[in-house]
Design an enzyme around this catalytic site. Structure first.
Site, PDB file in Angstrom:
ATOM      1  N   THR A  96       0.116   3.627   2.252  1.00 45.26           N
ATOM      2  CA  THR A  96       0.103   4.087   3.649  1.00 45.26           C
ATOM      3  C   THR A  96       1.330   3.611   4.421  1.00 45.26           C
ATOM      4  OG1 THR A  96      -1.317   2.188   4.105  1.00 45.26           O
ATOM      5  CG2 THR A  96      -2.380   4.351   3.868  1.00 45.26           C
ATOM      6  N   PRO A 152       0.820  -1.220   0.000  1.00 46.19           N
ATOM      7  CA  PRO A 152       0.000   0.000   0.000  1.00 46.19           C
ATOM      8  C   PRO A 152       0.851   1.267   0.000  1.00 46.19           C
ATOM      9  CG  PRO A 152       0.264  -0.754   2.235  1.00 46.19           C
ATOM     10  CD  PRO A 152       1.067  -1.701   1.365  1.00 46.19           C
ATOM     11  N   CYS A 166      -5.113   1.506   8.649  1.00 41.18           N
ATOM     12  CA  CYS A 166      -6.453   0.908   8.728  1.00 41.18           C
ATOM     13  C   CYS A 166      -6.703   0.283  10.086  1.00 41.18           C
ATOM     14  CB  CYS A 166      -6.631  -0.128   7.620  1.00 41.18           C
ATOM     15  SG  CYS A 166      -5.521  -1.544   7.760  1.00 41.18           S
TER      16      CYS A 166
END
Length: 261
Positions: free
Chosen positions: A120, A118, A252
């Site tokens: 992030t 990802p 998340c």
């Protein structure tokens, strides 16, 4: 992080070259799987030395390229990844004996693993995956998030330089110069990719699960924090604030809502 890529052929310039590169990775992994544990350990010792100098530059590069998070918090995440990711110590051989004889359990490599990372946690995920997968004798094809492609490309190049200098093998970690949804789909369906490890949103995880391969995927995120009558209110409040503010709440797994009873 060095901005100049080395000459080790780990970066694929076109999606069309993917099949040939995965074939090269498969051959490299077969050689790698024959190495002793002492030889494999050379990679991690060399990587640990290089990582000590790269933590802050990696964190700065991630914030600069993705526009997300905070440098100080990314350093914390990198410290955790580099210092605590389990490697060869988790690969334990077990033996059972009984009336019916003896059974020996030995762990073996999958081969070429397809990994999706990802934006992030680009450096952290790539490093964490690399440690665990290399420790088990695998090769890794990284399909990285386009929003972190430059950082990821440079990191893959750096890791391969460490591997080549340590044990003399190339093509154990590979990525595309220009990642795309189409190339990720092709990688996931490639017959020589034995396992998929996906860190991303529900869409890409669902797509991986439809590939017909064994998949390790990120679970549902965005968790609520429940505070009931048994809670230490002061500690709960501190923990929720710390968790929700880490890296500007882009993780998340960070608290996204509070349910107070």
């Amino acid at each position: 992080m060095a901005k100049k890529e080395n000459t080790i052929p780990t970066i694929i310039d076109t999606p069309e070259a993917l099949t040939a590169k995965i074939a090269a990775m498969k051959e490299a992994q077969k050689i790698f799987a024959t190495f002793t544990q002492e030889q494999v350990d050379k990679i991690f010792k060399a990587a640990a030395t290089a990582a000590d100098k790269a933590r802050i530059p990696l964190a700065k590069d991630a914030v600069e390229e993705t526009g997300m998070g905070r440098v100080a918090d990314k350093v914390l995440k990198l410290n955790l990844t580099l210092d605590k990711t389990p490697g060869v110590e988790d690969l334990v051989t077990e033996c059972e004996t009984g009336d019916n004889g003896m059974t020996l359990y030995e762990l073996s490599a999958y081969g070429v693993i397809g990994a999706i990372t990802p934006s992030t946690n680009p450096a952290e995920t790539l490093i964490c995956n690399s440690i665990g997968m290399l420790a088990a004798g695998n090769a890794i094809f990284f399909s990285v998030h386009p929003g972190a492609k430059n950082l990821s490309r440079e990191l893959v190049s750096e890791l391969n330089q460490v591997i080549a200098k340590s044990i003399g093998i190339e093509n154990l970690i590979v990525t595309l110069r220009e990642p795309s949804i189409e190339s990720a789909q092709e990688m996931m369906l490639h017959p020589d990719v034995s396992l998929l490890v996906v860190t991303g949103g529900p869409g890409v995880v669902k797509q991986a699960l439809q590939s017909g391969k064994k998949v390790i995927g990120a679970g549902a995120g965005n968790p609520p924090a429940f505070v009931d009558e048994t809670a230490d209110i002061k500690k709960a409040a501190q923990d929720i604030v710390l968790g929700a503010s880490l890296d500007n709440n882009i993780l998340c797994i960070a608290e996204k809502s509070v349910v107070a009873m």
